[in-house]
Design a protein around this motif. Structure first.
Motif, PDB file in Angstrom:
ATOM      1  N   GLU A 117       4.085   3.476  -2.843  1.00  0.00           N
ATOM      2  CA  GLU A 117       2.631   3.384  -2.697  1.00  0.00           C
ATOM      3  C   GLU A 117       2.373   2.311  -1.634  1.00  0.00           C
ATOM      4  OE1 GLU A 117       0.161   4.910  -4.357  1.00  0.00           O
ATOM      5  OE2 GLU A 117       1.497   6.100  -5.655  1.00  0.00           O
ATOM      6  N   VAL A 118       1.550   2.622  -0.659  1.00  0.00           N
ATOM      7  CA  VAL A 118       1.241   1.612   0.355  1.00  0.00           C
ATOM      8  C   VAL A 118       0.103   0.731  -0.173  1.00  0.00           C
ATOM      9  CG1 VAL A 118       0.496   1.232   2.740  1.00  0.00           C
ATOM     10  CG2 VAL A 118       1.920   3.215   2.164  1.00  0.00           C
ATOM     11  N   PRO A 119       0.255  -0.587  -0.151  1.00  0.00           N
ATOM     12  CA  PRO A 119      -0.836  -1.466  -0.616  1.00  0.00           C
ATOM     13  C   PRO A 119      -2.129  -1.130   0.128  1.00  0.00           C
ATOM     14  CG  PRO A 119       1.095  -2.756   0.004  1.00  0.00           C
ATOM     15  CD  PRO A 119       1.374  -1.344   0.391  1.00  0.00           C
ATOM     16  N   VAL A 120      -3.251  -1.228  -0.577  1.00  0.00           N
ATOM     17  CA  VAL A 120      -4.525  -0.771  -0.019  1.00  0.00           C
ATOM     18  C   VAL A 120      -4.823  -1.410   1.342  1.00  0.00           C
ATOM     19  CG1 VAL A 120      -7.012  -0.688  -0.456  1.00  0.00           C
ATOM     20  CG2 VAL A 120      -5.388  -0.390  -2.343  1.00  0.00           C
ATOM     21  N   ASN A 121      -4.592  -2.705   1.430  1.00  0.00           N
ATOM     22  CA  ASN A 121      -4.953  -3.348   2.702  1.00  0.00           C
ATOM     23  C   ASN A 121      -3.933  -3.111   3.812  1.00  0.00           C
ATOM     24  OD1 ASN A 121      -3.046  -4.876   1.555  1.00  0.00           O
ATOM     25  ND2 ASN A 121      -4.247  -6.793   1.466  1.00  0.00           N
ATOM     26  N   LYS A 129       6.030 -13.915   9.802  1.00  0.00           N
ATOM     27  CA  LYS A 129       5.905 -15.252   9.225  1.00  0.00           C
ATOM     28  C   LYS A 129       6.173 -15.118   7.738  1.00  0.00           C
ATOM     29  CE  LYS A 129       2.972 -18.430  11.673  1.00  0.00           C
ATOM     30  NZ  LYS A 129       1.641 -18.960  11.850  1.00  0.00           N
ATOM     31  N   ALA A 130       7.021 -15.972   7.197  1.00  0.00           N
ATOM     32  CA  ALA A 130       7.330 -15.857   5.770  1.00  0.00           C
ATOM     33  C   ALA A 130       6.166 -16.408   4.950  1.00  0.00           C
ATOM     34  CB  ALA A 130       8.598 -16.621   5.454  1.00  0.00           C
ATOM     35  N   PRO A 131       5.736 -15.666   3.924  1.00  0.00           N
ATOM     36  CA  PRO A 131       4.695 -16.218   3.054  1.00  0.00           C
ATOM     37  C   PRO A 131       5.263 -17.402   2.267  1.00  0.00           C
ATOM     38  CG  PRO A 131       5.506 -14.118   2.206  1.00  0.00           C
ATOM     39  CD  PRO A 131       6.175 -14.339   3.528  1.00  0.00           C
ATOM     40  N   ASN A 132       4.365 -18.234   1.747  1.00  0.00           N
ATOM     41  CA  ASN A 132       4.814 -19.439   1.043  1.00  0.00           C
ATOM     42  C   ASN A 132       5.731 -19.135  -0.129  1.00  0.00           C
ATOM     43  OD1 ASN A 132       3.682 -21.346   2.671  1.00  0.00           O
ATOM     44  ND2 ASN A 132       1.692 -21.255   1.635  1.00  0.00           N
ATOM     45  N   SER A 133       5.540 -17.948  -0.706  1.00  0.00           N
ATOM     46  CA  SER A 133       6.362 -17.616  -1.865  1.00  0.00           C
ATOM     47  C   SER A 133       7.843 -17.456  -1.490  1.00  0.00           C
ATOM     48  CB  SER A 133       5.849 -16.324  -2.515  1.00  0.00           C
ATOM     49  OG  SER A 133       5.821 -15.293  -1.551  1.00  0.00           O
ATOM     50  N   GLU A 156       0.381 -12.440   1.377  1.00  0.00           N
ATOM     51  CA  GLU A 156       0.908 -11.180   0.832  1.00  0.00           C
ATOM     52  C   GLU A 156       2.272 -10.836   1.411  1.00  0.00           C
ATOM     53  OE1 GLU A 156      -1.426  -7.599   0.782  1.00  0.00           O
ATOM     54  OE2 GLU A 156      -2.940  -8.763  -0.319  1.00  0.00           O
ATOM     55  N   GLY A 157       2.487 -11.289   2.617  1.00  0.00           N
ATOM     56  CA  GLY A 157       3.762 -10.994   3.259  1.00  0.00           C
ATOM     57  C   GLY A 157       3.813  -9.558   3.746  1.00  0.00           C
ATOM     58  N   PRO A 158       4.884  -9.210   4.445  1.00  0.00           N
ATOM     59  CA  PRO A 158       5.000  -7.861   4.997  1.00  0.00           C
ATOM     60  C   PRO A 158       5.212  -6.820   3.908  1.00  0.00           C
ATOM     61  CG  PRO A 158       7.017  -9.110   5.364  1.00  0.00           C
ATOM     62  CD  PRO A 158       6.037 -10.061   4.778  1.00  0.00           C
ATOM     63  N   PHE A 159       4.833  -5.587   4.229  1.00  0.00           N
ATOM     64  CA  PHE A 159       5.070  -4.461   3.329  1.00  0.00           C
ATOM     65  C   PHE A 159       6.572  -4.179   3.271  1.00  0.00           C
ATOM     66  CE2 PHE A 159       5.228   0.383   3.268  1.00  0.00           C
ATOM     67  CZ  PHE A 159       5.245   0.445   1.885  1.00  0.00           C
ATOM     68  N   ARG A 160       7.078  -4.037   2.033  1.00  0.00           N
ATOM     69  CA  ARG A 160       8.516  -3.771   1.862  1.00  0.00           C
ATOM     70  C   ARG A 160       8.708  -2.644   0.868  1.00  0.00           C
ATOM     71  NH1 ARG A 160      11.391  -9.502   0.742  1.00  0.00           N
ATOM     72  NH2 ARG A 160      13.252  -8.259   1.197  1.00  0.00           N
ATOM     73  N   CYS A 161       9.845  -1.945   1.010  1.00  0.00           N
ATOM     74  CA  CYS A 161      10.181  -0.894   0.054  1.00  0.00           C
ATOM     75  C   CYS A 161      10.389  -1.539  -1.327  1.00  0.00           C
ATOM     76  CB  CYS A 161      11.459  -0.187   0.498  1.00  0.00           C
ATOM     77  SG  CYS A 161      12.099   0.954  -0.725  1.00  0.00           S
ATOM     78  N   TYR A 162       9.783  -0.916  -2.344  1.00  0.00           N
ATOM     79  CA  TYR A 162       9.883  -1.510  -3.681  1.00  0.00           C
ATOM     80  C   TYR A 162      11.310  -1.426  -4.213  1.00  0.00           C
ATOM     81  CZ  TYR A 162       4.853  -1.586  -3.629  1.00  0.00           C
ATOM     82  OH  TYR A 162       3.560  -1.851  -3.279  1.00  0.00           O
ATOM     83  N   ARG A 163      12.035  -0.391  -3.793  1.00  0.00           N
ATOM     84  CA  ARG A 163      13.368  -0.216  -4.351  1.00  0.00           C
ATOM     85  C   ARG A 163      14.440  -1.015  -3.607  1.00  0.00           C
ATOM     86  NH1 ARG A 163      15.240   5.657  -5.951  1.00  0.00           N
ATOM     87  NH2 ARG A 163      15.702   5.992  -3.758  1.00  0.00           N
ATOM     88  N   CYS A 164      14.583  -0.801  -2.297  1.00  0.00           N
ATOM     89  CA  CYS A 164      15.697  -1.468  -1.587  1.00  0.00           C
ATOM     90  C   CYS A 164      15.255  -2.728  -0.855  1.00  0.00           C
ATOM     91  CB  CYS A 164      16.382  -0.501  -0.632  1.00  0.00           C
ATOM     92  SG  CYS A 164      15.440  -0.146   0.858  1.00  0.00           S
ATOM     93  N   LYS A 165      13.962  -3.029  -0.869  1.00  0.00           N
ATOM     94  CA  LYS A 165      13.409  -4.243  -0.265  1.00  0.00           C
ATOM     95  C   LYS A 165      13.474  -4.244   1.259  1.00  0.00           C
ATOM     96  CE  LYS A 165      12.478  -6.090  -4.224  1.00  0.00           C
ATOM     97  NZ  LYS A 165      11.104  -5.822  -4.637  1.00  0.00           N
ATOM     98  N   ALA A 166      13.693  -3.078   1.847  1.00  0.00           N
ATOM     99  CA  ALA A 166      13.682  -3.008   3.311  1.00  0.00           C
ATOM    100  C   ALA A 166      12.292  -3.357   3.817  1.00  0.00           C
ATOM    101  CB  ALA A 166      14.062  -1.609   3.763  1.00  0.00           C
ATOM    102  N   TYR A 167      12.250  -3.970   4.996  1.00  0.00           N
ATOM    103  CA  TYR A 167      10.963  -4.320   5.603  1.00  0.00           C
ATOM    104  C   TYR A 167      10.388  -3.102   6.315  1.00  0.00           C
ATOM    105  CZ  TYR A 167      12.254  -9.118   4.598  1.00  0.00           C
ATOM    106  OH  TYR A 167      12.606 -10.270   3.945  1.00  0.00           O
TER     107      TYR A 167
END
Ligand SMILES: [Zn+2]
Length: 932
Positions: free
Chosen positions: A234-238, A266-270, A199-210
């Motif tokens: 919206e924060v992802p449920v998990n 760690k970067a996700p495979n995507s 899933e990778g880290p949570f990021r802002c949907y608009r500016c992509k900040a971590y």
């Protein structure tokens, strides 16, 4: 072969970059015991350093910040200027040199405590400590200054403060800087690593900040407001967590990304476009008639051989050797290590090709080690000049680089036809590339120096190497260029350099190469390239709050005016600057946020994202903005930003820009922030009083110094000088922040006093026993007070150590006392003559006296050696500095020394600029502006 710095000959530890020395009383943590783990490789873990007192920071700027609240800035401003004003009024009266601003006082205050590192809590909003002294950064949710430094710790409220004041808002980032273990809660010298799987880290949907400690979680933890663009996510449920009564997430202490200013995901495979490569190194070595007599070839082979034990991830690393002169030579090693290698000479140097299947050329560092060692010994004999029937004066360096590039590309194709794996090419050359692909012509025109025409000389003659560098970046290949030349051999480095600089590699240049003088440095430079932390396939982006914009990045690669960019490689020595433009007026209580993110692959084949977060409160007035400026970072930023453009703008414009910015900065301060100024006074803001001195040091760099006009050039420069200019541009651009303070103002220690009983104190009584690099109870030398970096101030009856971080000079005055010579210097030199590059003790001459009485070594000479080792040890993240010996009366050596070290002196050609004159010139320019 004379005095190669091989395993047997070197008297030093094999790991000079650690600058690790066991002092009496120190807990022995030998390197061997820690090298097994990659995390520990560059550092010494110390169980005693566990106590942390995050708020125990002692401000080490007593003469600046302590007075700030009590004294008006105008009163203080005039303190620095009084001396100069006086001189203007009384022309015959010399400026009192001691009154001019220098960094010595602050450094002495630090040295007095002998290695007790201060703590810098990163949320203090104070100007950080100088990068040139040991300190601990305590991450309180803001990235520490070892990774990222701002030109000003506040952001301007009005959009034009920055333009008005000529104080650019920007950052210098050293993304892979080396740190010490105590700076992190987990007690390892690595940043917290967080793995959110696919899933990778949570990021802002608009500016992509971590996600970072400054995001605000709302609505019971279901929503998050982005601190950079204010978007409500919206924060992802998990990733949701309940909030406590203070509105903080309950899991905050379990999540480093909500606590610290610096961390890694760690970067996700995507996020991974290409398979991640294991380390690949291709050595491209010059075996020509130029390279061998000067000892270059022999030293390279020796140094590579002994460094292979220390390269990171050696188990999976592959290497390949290519040599060249007028042809390119490839080696296919037989199964039997003692068998003869199969050599193929490739004569097509216009369009070179790889004659063997690549799997026959690549060697595995660990598995094939015996084979490699035997081969390297044979290699020296194979290219023995005496056994060669024909010697060609031509060299095909460009073709050899192109062949090495093809080889790495083939290695990638082994895995997939479309995918590329990358690698590092170390190119060694001892002359100009005169034939085949990428050949160049020597060009220089001293008449053009310091004129508008100079930029033609500073621009490449053609784009062959620029194109090649682009192909290398696309294939994730990084190239280092290492030149060792006879005096002033022109090589048109302007045209060739982009292959190294644009790919993130190093450009090293030893003019007038002498194996005795430079062998040690060459050895440790090769060592550093092969052993430091590196990242490959690098993508960089800085994000800033709404209302601010990142307008450009600059560094060893030149200038990039785009929102993000890629490099083949980055290493722990490289830094990047970026400039921020303020677009709107900010609220008084606003905080500007900056997030720097770098995605890279480690040498252990992991793809990671490193994130740094920085907050800047608002400076509500121009005066407050001036006060928020960090002199050291600002000087570095202003110089590097202009130098990065020197190739396209020319040296003259670069120099003018640097001076104009400084004059404007001081002029506006005088006009708008300082009160009651007399025209006869030069007014310097207290926190920026060293800015003129630091600027002056930069102006003396060969690239922009004006002292080279045509007639002077003819007198002093029999050969090519434009190469040195280009080298000095890149040398300055790539200089790590921890080395800049030494460049701005070298440290001069009078060591004549060291001959007295050893002044050591034991730090056991100090309550806070966490001492940075030192362990409790360890003995350290108390340093002598620093001296002014000017030849005039060096007494002929004394001896000095002068440390500009590249070299440590032992300077011995003409009239040093006989007892001192006998007790200290003589025995010191007898014991350590090899450290100065002398292969025989009898080569060492001392003021005409060549006969020394053999002496076993006194306590005082041991003290001197310990002191030198201590200076080296205290510098983390700076390459090893060899020793040089200089005698007071020796004019040839002294010249180089004066030019590089004693920054307060005039250059010896036309007496421009001693520090006093420079301040007077600034004063005059400011007055002219006031009157116009
Ligand atoms: Zn955002």
């Amino acid at each position: 072969m004379q005095n190669p710095y091989g395993q047997e000959q070197s008297r030093k530890a094999h790991l000079p970059h650690l600058q690790k020395r066991i002092y009496p009383g120190m807990v022995d943590q030998s390197f061997d015991s820690v090298q097994a783990s990659s995390a520990d490789k560059y550092y010494v873990q110390d169980g005693q350093r566990q106590q942390q007192q995050p708020h125990g920071y002692n401000n080490m700027y007593p003469d600046t910040s302590q007075t700030q609240s009590q004294q008006s800035i105008d009163q203080r401003a005039n303190i620095g200027g009084a001396a100069v004003g006086q001189q203007q009024n009384q022309a015959n009266q010399k400026i009192q040199g001691e009154q001019m601003p220098r960094p010595i006082k602050l450094l002495n205050a630090f040295n007095y405590r002998s290695g007790v590192a201060d703590r810098f809590p990163t949320k203090s909003n104070n100007t950080p400590p100088s990068a040139g002294i040991p300190f601990l950064q305590i991450d309180e949710g803001q990235v520490g200054p070892k990774f990222m430094r701002a030109t000003a710790v506040n952001t301007p409220q009005e959009a034009d403060f920055s333009k008005q004041s000529s104080i650019p808002l920007g950052f210098i980032v050293q993304p892979l800087a080396e740190t010490t273990s105590v700076e992190y809660a987990n007690q390892v010298p690595e940043l917290p690593l967080i793995d959110y799987g696919e899933e990778g880290p949570f990021r802002c949907y608009r500016c992509k900040a971590y996600v970072n400690p400054n995001m605000t979680f709302l609505d019971g933890g279901n929503k998050a407001s982005c601190n950079l663009c204010q978007y409500i996510n919206e924060v992802p449920v998990n990733y949701q967590s309940q909030l406590n009564e203070f509105g903080q997430r309950r899991d905050k202490l379990q999540r480093p990304e909500l606590q610290y200013g610096a961390y890694e995901f760690k970067a996700p495979n995507s996020y991974i476009n290409n398979p991640i490569s294991n380390p690949v190194y291709v050595f491209v070595i010059d075996v020509s008639q130029f390279s061998q007599p000067i000892g270059f070839f022999h030293q390279i082979v020796q140094s590579i051989k002994m460094t292979l034990d220390y390269i990171q991830n050696a188990e999976n690393a592959k290497i390949c050797f290519i040599t060249y002169d007028i042809n390119i030579h490839f080696y296919n090693l037989p199964q039997d290590p003692n068998g003869e290698p199969n050599i193929l000479w490739v004569g097509d140097i216009v369009d070179p090709f790889i004659p063997f299947p690549k799997e026959k050329l690549m060697l595995r560092v660990v598995e094939d080690r015996v084979k490699i060692d035997i081969f390297l010994d044979k290699l020296i004999n194979m290219h023995n000049l005496e056994s060669k029937k024909y010697q060609s004066p031509f060299l095909c360096t460009g073709a050899a680089i192109s062949a090495a590039k093809q080889l790495i590309q083939m290695e990638g194709k082994f895995f997939s036809i479309h995918r590329l794996l990358g690698g590092r090419i170390l190119v060694f050359a001892s002359n100009i590339c005169t034939t085949g692909f990428g050949s160049v012509n020597a060009r220089d025109d001293p008449k053009a120096y310091n004129t508008d025409k100079e930029k033609t000389l500073l621009s490449p003659a053609n784009d062959t190497y620029i194109k090649l560098s682009q192909e290398c970046v696309n294939s994730r290949i990084c190239v280092d260029l290492i030149y060792a030349l006879k005096a002033n051999t022109p090589i048109d480095i302007t045209t060739v350099a982009p292959i190294a600089t644009f790919t993130g590699g190093d450009l090293l240049y030893y003019n007038n190469f002498d194996i005795n003088k430079h062998g040690e440095k060459l050895h440790y430079d090769i060592f550093r390239i092969l052993t430091r932390t590196q990242g490959t396939e690098v993508a960089i982006k800085a994000r800033v709050s709404t209302g601010l914009t990142v307008t450009e990045y600059f560094g060893g690669f030149g200038v990039k005016d785009q929102a993000d960019f890629e490099l083949s490689a980055i290493d722990s020595d490289k830094s990047i600057g970026f400039l921020i433009r303020s677009d709107d007026k900010l609220n008084e209580d606003a905080i500007a946020h900056v997030q720097f993110a770098i995605m890279y692959s480690t040498q252990f084949s992991e793809r990671r994202i490193r994130v740094f977060n920085y907050c800047l409160p608002v400076a509500k007035s121009l005066n407050a903005y001036y006060k928020a400026a960090d002199c050291e970072t600002l000087s570095e930023f202003m110089v590097k930003k202009e130098i990065a453009r020197a190739m396209s703008k020319g040296a003259k414009v670069t120099r003018e820009n640097i001076i104009n910015n400084l004059v404007n900065l001081l002029y506006v301060y005088r006009q708008k922030c300082a009160a009651q100024t007399s025209p006869s006074q030069l007014v310097l803001p207290d926190n920026l009083k060293l800015l003129p001195l630091y600027t002056l040091s930069a102006l003396k760099s060969p690239v922009i110094s004006t002292f080279i006009n045509f007639s002077q050039a003819l007198r002093m420069l029999p050969g090519c000088k434009i190469d040195e200019k280009i080298v000095s541009i890149y040398r300055l651009l790539k200089m790590p922040p921890s080395q800049m303070p030494y460049f701005f103002y070298p440290r001069v220690y009078k060591i004549t006093d060291l001959g007295q009983p050893v002044r050591i104190f034991i730090l056991m009584t100090i309550q806070d026993s966490t001492l940075g690099q030192y362990a409790e109870g360890q003995e350290v030398m108390q340093k002598p007070l620093l001296c002014i970096a000017s030849m005039e101030k060096l007494g002929t009856q004394d001896a000095y150590l002068i440390d500009n971080s590249e070299y440590i000079y032992l300077y011995i005055g003409n009239n040093v006392d006989d007892n001192f010579i006998y007790n200290v210097i003589q025995s010191f030199l007898i014991l350590n003559y090899q450290a100065f590059g002398y292969s025989n003790f009898s080569d060492l001459k001392f003021n005409g006296v060549t006969t020394f009485v053999p002496y076993e070594g006194s306590d005082a000479s041991t003290t001197l050696w310990n002191f030198i080792e201590q200076i080296r040890y205290e510098k983390i993240g700076v390459a090893y500095a060899p020793l040089r010996l200089i005698y007071g009366g020796d004019t040839t050596n002294e010249k180089e020394f004066v030019e590089t070290c004693l920054v307060e002196d005039s250059m010896d050609i036309n007496k421009e600029f001693p520090y006093t004159d420079f301040l007077c010139m600034l004063h005059k320019l400011i007055r002219n502006k006031t009157q116009s």
